[in-house]
Design a protein around this motif. Structure first.
Motif, short mmCIF file in Angstrom:
data_model
loop_
_atom_site.label_atom_id
_atom_site.label_comp_id
_atom_site.label_asym_id
_atom_site.label_seq_id
_atom_site.Cartn_x
_atom_site.Cartn_y
_atom_site.Cartn_z
N MET A 1 -7.48 29.14 25.05
CA MET A 1 -7.00 27.97 24.32
C MET A 1 -5.56 28.20 23.85
O MET A 1 -5.20 29.30 23.44
N TRP A 2 -4.78 27.12 23.91
CA TRP A 2 -3.36 27.17 23.58
C TRP A 2 -3.01 25.94 22.76
O TRP A 2 -3.53 24.86 23.00
N ALA A 3 -2.14 26.11 21.77
CA ALA A 3 -1.86 25.00 20.85
C ALA A 3 -0.37 24.74 20.72
O ALA A 3 0.46 25.64 20.87
N TRP A 4 -0.04 23.47 20.47
CA TRP A 4 1.32 23.07 20.12
C TRP A 4 1.24 21.90 19.15
O TRP A 4 0.24 21.19 19.08
N GLN A 5 2.28 21.72 18.38
CA GLN A 5 2.28 20.69 17.35
C GLN A 5 2.93 19.42 17.86
O GLN A 5 3.96 19.44 18.53
N VAL A 6 2.28 18.29 17.57
CA VAL A 6 2.80 16.98 17.92
C VAL A 6 2.73 16.09 16.69
O VAL A 6 1.65 15.69 16.26
N SER A 7 3.87 15.81 16.10
CA SER A 7 3.94 14.95 14.92
C SER A 7 2.98 15.46 13.84
O SER A 7 3.13 16.56 13.34
N ARG A 8 1.96 14.65 13.47
CA ARG A 8 1.08 15.01 12.36
C ARG A 8 -0.23 15.66 12.82
O ARG A 8 -1.17 15.76 12.03
N TYR A 9 -0.31 16.06 14.05
CA TYR A 9 -1.52 16.72 14.52
C TYR A 9 -1.15 17.78 15.55
O TYR A 9 0.00 17.92 15.94
N PHE A 10 -2.16 18.54 15.97
CA PHE A 10 -1.97 19.55 17.00
C PHE A 10 -2.73 19.15 18.25
O PHE A 10 -3.75 18.46 18.18
N GLU A 11 -2.24 19.59 19.37
CA GLU A 11 -2.96 19.47 20.62
C GLU A 11 -3.33 20.87 21.08
O GLU A 11 -2.49 21.78 21.09
N VAL A 12 -4.59 21.02 21.43
CA VAL A 12 -5.10 22.31 21.90
C VAL A 12 -5.48 22.17 23.37
O VAL A 12 -6.32 21.33 23.72
N ALA A 13 -4.83 22.95 24.21
CA ALA A 13 -5.15 22.95 25.64
C ALA A 13 -6.25 23.97 25.90
O ALA A 13 -6.10 25.15 25.56
N VAL A 14 -7.35 23.51 26.45
CA VAL A 14 -8.46 24.39 26.84
C VAL A 14 -8.36 24.56 28.35
O VAL A 14 -8.45 23.58 29.09
N ILE A 15 -8.15 25.79 28.81
CA ILE A 15 -7.88 26.05 30.22
C ILE A 15 -8.92 27.00 30.78
O ILE A 15 -9.09 28.12 30.27
N CYS A 16 -9.62 26.56 31.82
CA CYS A 16 -10.68 27.35 32.46
C CYS A 16 -10.21 27.82 33.83
O CYS A 16 -9.78 27.00 34.65
N THR A 17 -10.29 29.13 34.08
CA THR A 17 -9.86 29.69 35.37
C THR A 17 -11.03 30.23 36.19
O THR A 17 -10.85 31.07 37.06
N VAL A 18 -12.23 29.76 35.89
CA VAL A 18 -13.42 30.21 36.62
C VAL A 18 -13.31 29.89 38.11
O VAL A 18 -13.76 30.66 38.96
N ALA A 19 -12.69 28.75 38.46
CA ALA A 19 -12.57 28.33 39.85
C ALA A 19 -11.17 28.62 40.40
O ALA A 19 -10.70 27.91 41.28
N PHE A 20 -10.49 29.63 39.86
CA PHE A 20 -9.14 29.95 40.32
C PHE A 20 -9.13 30.12 41.84
O PHE A 20 -10.05 30.72 42.39
N PRO A 21 -8.13 29.55 42.53
CA PRO A 21 -6.83 29.06 42.09
C PRO A 21 -6.79 27.65 41.52
O PRO A 21 -5.72 27.13 41.25
N VAL A 22 -7.95 27.02 41.33
CA VAL A 22 -7.97 25.70 40.69
C VAL A 22 -8.21 25.87 39.20
O VAL A 22 -9.13 26.58 38.79
N PHE A 23 -7.36 25.25 38.40
CA PHE A 23 -7.51 25.25 36.95
C PHE A 23 -8.24 23.96 36.54
O PHE A 23 -7.95 22.89 37.07
N VAL A 24 -9.18 24.10 35.61
CA VAL A 24 -9.81 22.94 34.98
C VAL A 24 -9.32 22.94 33.54
O VAL A 24 -9.56 23.90 32.81
N ALA A 25 -8.61 21.89 33.14
CA ALA A 25 -7.96 21.92 31.83
C ALA A 25 -8.14 20.61 31.09
O ALA A 25 -8.23 19.53 31.69
#
Length: 384
Positions: free
Chosen positions: A290-314
């Protein structure tokens, strides 16, 4: 004391338009539809390692593609396969590649004995053609279906017979036979041809867009309402599918597959931030981070799954600022990793991680990838 002081050990990643470039072409989102259109219309050929065409399957109305000489397409597939073998091949695993010739799009999945080639002539004014990435991986799906199990054993026999026939022709050729263009295809046994055609039908019956849409529909409502983006992309950051947030779509918004000209280094786009996180997450194959960044008054958290690498499910999940006491140095321009002990501060992300793991395992089955034996892992914390 803020738990985000733990991030002192993790270097922040500056994301600017100069350091990140987006690749891949996606259809322009239609405001009235939640799911982007995806189609696999084109001419699909299965070619033996000898260069002989084993199957010539047409999906949809393909007048332009039908006019192309089969022998020329087989020669082109052989050239693409040689390029893959020379420049990219690592081991015996099937690999994909895509090229564009004038108005034609070609995608290929090349293995040791079989090659699947698709040729697509985009229709003028059409916005529903599949991306080159989705064509590449759909070719891989078909390649897997024709290379494994009883069907795979039968195709091995056919490929062997084709190689022997080719060797005989090479050892006993004349000038006239060399100049003559052979545009014929090998006639497969009736049962084998029928089973192979069924594999095409099954592959085309399920799109990557539908896979994401079904997964999102089954997600619990509280978590689903927080999802802002759900996507499939590969290690080249080319998109197989993307479900954007309709509420933030605007008729004047730029194509998500093209770098926005109006963005500035201090306000990178969501997909640029997602790519920055994915490039680091790629080192942890078989896990969910999980990765986070701030956007205005809230945060966005990117959930990134690499189980099917080279395909990312995010997926990108919105988290209220009161629920996640993060302090980032510069608003909008930094990406931070969410540590395992901080996952509980991100509401609904565990449910999203489970959804992504389920989608990834379905992709593993389709693409012939070996999923990890362990359950969903966020960093080093198992989520059962």
């Amino acid at each position: 004391q803020s738990v985000w002081q733990h991030f002192a050990d993790f270097p922040a990643m500056d994301v600017t338009l100069c350091s990140v470039r987006l690749r891949g072409v996606l259809p322009r989102p239609v405001k009235s539809k939640h799911e982007l259109e995806e189609g696999f219309g084109g001419r699909w050929l299965v070619i033996a390692s000898s260069g002989e065409c084993l199957m010539d399957y047409v999906q949809g109305a393909c007048d332009v593609e039908r006019e192309l000489p089969r022998a020329s397409l087989c020669s082109l597939a052989t050239a693409m396969q040689q390029f893959i073998d020379t420049a990219c091949r690592q081991g015996e695993e099937a690999m994909t590649h895509a090229v564009t010739f004038n108005s034609l799009q070609l995608a290929i999945c090349s293995g040791s004995s079989l090659t699947v080639l698709v040729v697509v002539a985009p229709k003028a004014g059409s916005t529903s053609t599949a991306s080159t990435a989705s064509l590449r991986y759909k070719a891989m799906e078909i390649h897997v279906a024709l290379s494994r199990g009883e069907l795979g054993e039968e195709f091995k026999k056919v490929v062997g017979a084709s190689a022997e026939s080719r060797a005989e022709k090479v050892s006993d050729y004349t000038l006239s036979s060399c100049l003559a263009e052979d545009d014929s295809a090998m006639h497969l046994p009736k049962e084998l041809a029928s089973a192979a055609q069924q594999s095409f039908v099954e592959a085309f019956s399920s799109s990557y867009q539908a896979l994401l849409a079904d997964a999102l529909k089954d997600l619990e409502p509280a978590a689903r309402d927080r999802v802002r983006c759900l996507s499939l992309f590969d290690s080249r950051f080319e998109f197989l599918a993307l479900l954007p947030d309709e509420r933030v779509q605007d008729e004047d918004q730029e194509d998500p597959g093209v770098e926005s000209q109006s963005s500035t280094p201090s306000t990178p786009s969501r997909l640029q931030l997602l790519r920055a996180a994915a490039e680091t997450a790629a080192a942890e194959k078989g896990q969910t981070s999980m990765w986070a960044w701030q956007v205005s008054r809230y945060f966005e958290v990117a959930v990134i799954c690499t189980v099917a690498f080279p395909v990312f499910v995010a997926s990108v999940v919105e988290v209220k600022i009161t629920a996640l006491p993060m302090v980032l140095p510069t608003q909008g321009s930094m990406v931070r990793r969410v540590l395992p002990e901080e996952v509980e501060l991100c509401p609904h992300t565990a449910a999203v991680a489970g959804m992504l793991d389920s989608v990834a395992k379905q992709l593993c089955s389709r693409l012939g990838l070996a999923p990890p034996l362990s359950d969903v892992v966020v960093g080093s914390l198992k989520k059962g």
